[in-house]
Write a protein that holds these residues in place. Structure first.
Motif, PDB file in Angstrom:
ATOM      1  N   CYS A 175       0.829  -1.201   0.000  1.00  0.00           N
ATOM      2  CA  CYS A 175       0.000   0.000   0.000  1.00  0.00           C
ATOM      3  C   CYS A 175       0.866   1.255   0.000  1.00  0.00           C
ATOM      4  O   CYS A 175       2.017   1.241   0.418  1.00  0.00           O
ATOM      5  CB  CYS A 175      -0.909   0.010   1.230  1.00  0.00           C
ATOM      6  SG  CYS A 175      -2.101   1.362   1.201  1.00  0.00           S
ATOM      7  N   HIS A 220      -7.828   1.325   3.101  1.00  0.00           N
ATOM      8  CA  HIS A 220      -6.816   0.272   3.241  1.00  0.00           C
ATOM      9  C   HIS A 220      -7.414  -0.950   3.932  1.00  0.00           C
ATOM     10  O   HIS A 220      -7.210  -2.091   3.517  1.00  0.00           O
ATOM     11  CB  HIS A 220      -5.604   0.785   4.034  1.00  0.00           C
ATOM     12  CG  HIS A 220      -4.533  -0.250   4.208  1.00  0.00           C
ATOM     13  ND1 HIS A 220      -4.420  -1.031   5.335  1.00  0.00           N
ATOM     14  CD2 HIS A 220      -3.561  -0.675   3.363  1.00  0.00           C
ATOM     15  CE1 HIS A 220      -3.399  -1.868   5.190  1.00  0.00           C
ATOM     16  NE2 HIS A 220      -2.859  -1.676   4.001  1.00  0.00           N
ATOM     17  N   ILE A 239      -2.410  -1.761  -3.312  1.00  0.00           N
ATOM     18  CA  ILE A 239      -3.558  -0.996  -2.795  1.00  0.00           C
ATOM     19  C   ILE A 239      -3.271   0.495  -2.943  1.00  0.00           C
ATOM     20  O   ILE A 239      -2.298   1.000  -2.388  1.00  0.00           O
ATOM     21  CB  ILE A 239      -3.803  -1.310  -1.303  1.00  0.00           C
ATOM     22  CG1 ILE A 239      -3.987  -2.812  -1.075  1.00  0.00           C
ATOM     23  CG2 ILE A 239      -5.013  -0.534  -0.784  1.00  0.00           C
ATOM     24  CD1 ILE A 239      -4.084  -3.204   0.411  1.00  0.00           C
TER      25      ILE A 239
END
Ligand code: NAD
Ligand code: DAU
Length: 332
Positions: A175, A220, A239
């Motif tokens: 992420c 997230h 992500i």
């Protein structure tokens, strides 16, 4: 997956994930967290005790980890040393927690055949040029530039090796920079918000032209849950929420939202080896798992985050002085 073991569940993204899972599923959660300086037990207060068990402990403790993994259907691994400036000052705790800790968890999930999700960072891919249209993709080679990202990349490589060699049912996510409630005041957005709340000036490293790809912590959380529930073991998912902004843009927006002049900040010493730009292509997550972010308006998300820090000074104030003393010693 009724019983989740969430490591690092008292930290920023772990707390947001625990809260999200308790709200949208009927899963039971055990949090394993060492409560380092960045973990905060208070962040988990008020959650239903019938579905949440808190264990204070270290992911490097093999006996404890084995006992907890044995009782879990899946492990979601957030626990880590996470701050780049700390890693530059003292890398040893990062090697211990991020590498040895992940290894310890992998051996336990291997022994008990438990599903595993590794929460990782886009920083394992290194950085991108400011003037390029490139974004990170799942197949990109690892090229970490900092002590923190090198330990995260090493941990991810262990996961991939355990998948291939032992058939572990594991997924990995990378992420970009997250923001939202419960983030430690050492990180960029909470640091600048709390500087203004205390009547001090925000601090921007170097030129401030570096770009980060911001995503709200709740997005997230929903992405990690989607991967846990619908992801394919062995696969990697990036992500991101198309949130690229320079540090200068973000600090000026914080100042504007807090009613301050847009030039009321200081440039301070740059971070050694400072990564220029991160940017995520999350097409795989969106098309294969049907995930979409909810917080698409960064300004609205930032305003809500400012409101949260304004209303929760008791939560962040105890950490502020030590954080600023660390930075002051580094000229930041
Ligand atoms: P954080 O620093 O806020 O929280 C980390 C948590 O891990 C803390 O509660 C801490 O007490 C715990 N911990 C540390 N060492 C431990 C150990 N040895 N045993 C048990 N618990 C331990 O970090 P965060 O921002 O919530 O990040 C969580 C995960 O997400 C990390 O793996 C990080 O690499 C990853 N990540 C973070 C971001 C971000 O923008 N915050 C983005 C991408 C990936
Ligand atoms: O990309 C994901 C990563 O995002 C996570 O893996 C890390 O755990 C997380 O800490 C974050 O890393 P960064 O180093 O990008 O985040 P940080 O909040 O430390 O800094 C964001 C940017 O702001 C970076 O360019 C450095 C800059 N900065 C930071 C601080 C604390 C400043 O200009 N001033 C500051 O006071």
């Amino acid at each position: 997956m009724a019983r989740l073991l969430v490591t690092g569940g008292a930290g920023f993204l772990g707390v947001n994930f625990v809260r999200h899972v308790l709200a949208v599923t009927d899963h039971r959660i055990t949090v394993l967290d060492k409560l380092t300086y960045s973990g905060n037990r208070v962040s988990l207060e008020g959650l239903p005790e019938s579905r949440l068990t808190f264990v204070e402990g270290d992911i490097v403790d093999a006996l404890l980890v084995d006992a907890l993994v044995q009782d879990a259907d899946a492990v979601v691994h957030f626990a880590a040393e996470t701050h780049n400036d700390h890693a530059l000052a003292e890398p040893a705790p990062f090697v211990r927690a991020n590498l040895v800790g992940t290894f310890t968890l992998l051996e336990a999930v291997r022994a008990h055949g438990v599903r595993f999700h590794q929460v990782s960072t886009d920083e394992v891919y290194g950085d991108l040029a400011l003037d390029s249209p490139d974004r990170f993709h799942e197949g990109d080679a690892f090229s970490p530039s900092s002590p923190y990202s090198a330990t995260k990349a090493g941990a991810d490589l262990l996961v991939h090796a355990w998948v291939r060699s032992y058939g572990l049912r594991a997924t990995v996510s990378h992420c970009s920079n997250s923001y939202g409630p419960y983030q430690h005041v050492e990180k960029f957005i909470p640091r600048q918000i709390t500087q203004v709340l205390r009547g001090d000036r925000p601090r921007v490293y170097g030129s401030g032209e570096q770009v980060r790809d911001w995503i709200h912590a709740e997005d997230h959380s929903s992405a990690v849950l989607a991967i846990l529930e619908r992801g394919t073991p062995g696969e990697t998912y990036l992500i991101g929420a198309n949130g690229e902004r320079s540090n200068l843009e973000v600090v000026k927006l914080i100042l504007e939202l807090m009613g301050q002049p847009q030039d009321a900040f200081d440039h301070v010493a740059d971070r050694p080896g400072h990564d220029a730009r991160y940017a995520i292509d999350s097409t795989k997550l969106r098309t294969e798992l049907g995930w979409e972010p909810v917080h698409r308006d960064f300004e609205a998300g930032l305003a809500a985050t400012i409101a949260w820090y304004r209303e929760n000074e008791d939560w962040w104030a105890p950490a502020k002085d030590a954080t600023e003393a660390f930075y002051a010693a580094r000229g930041q």
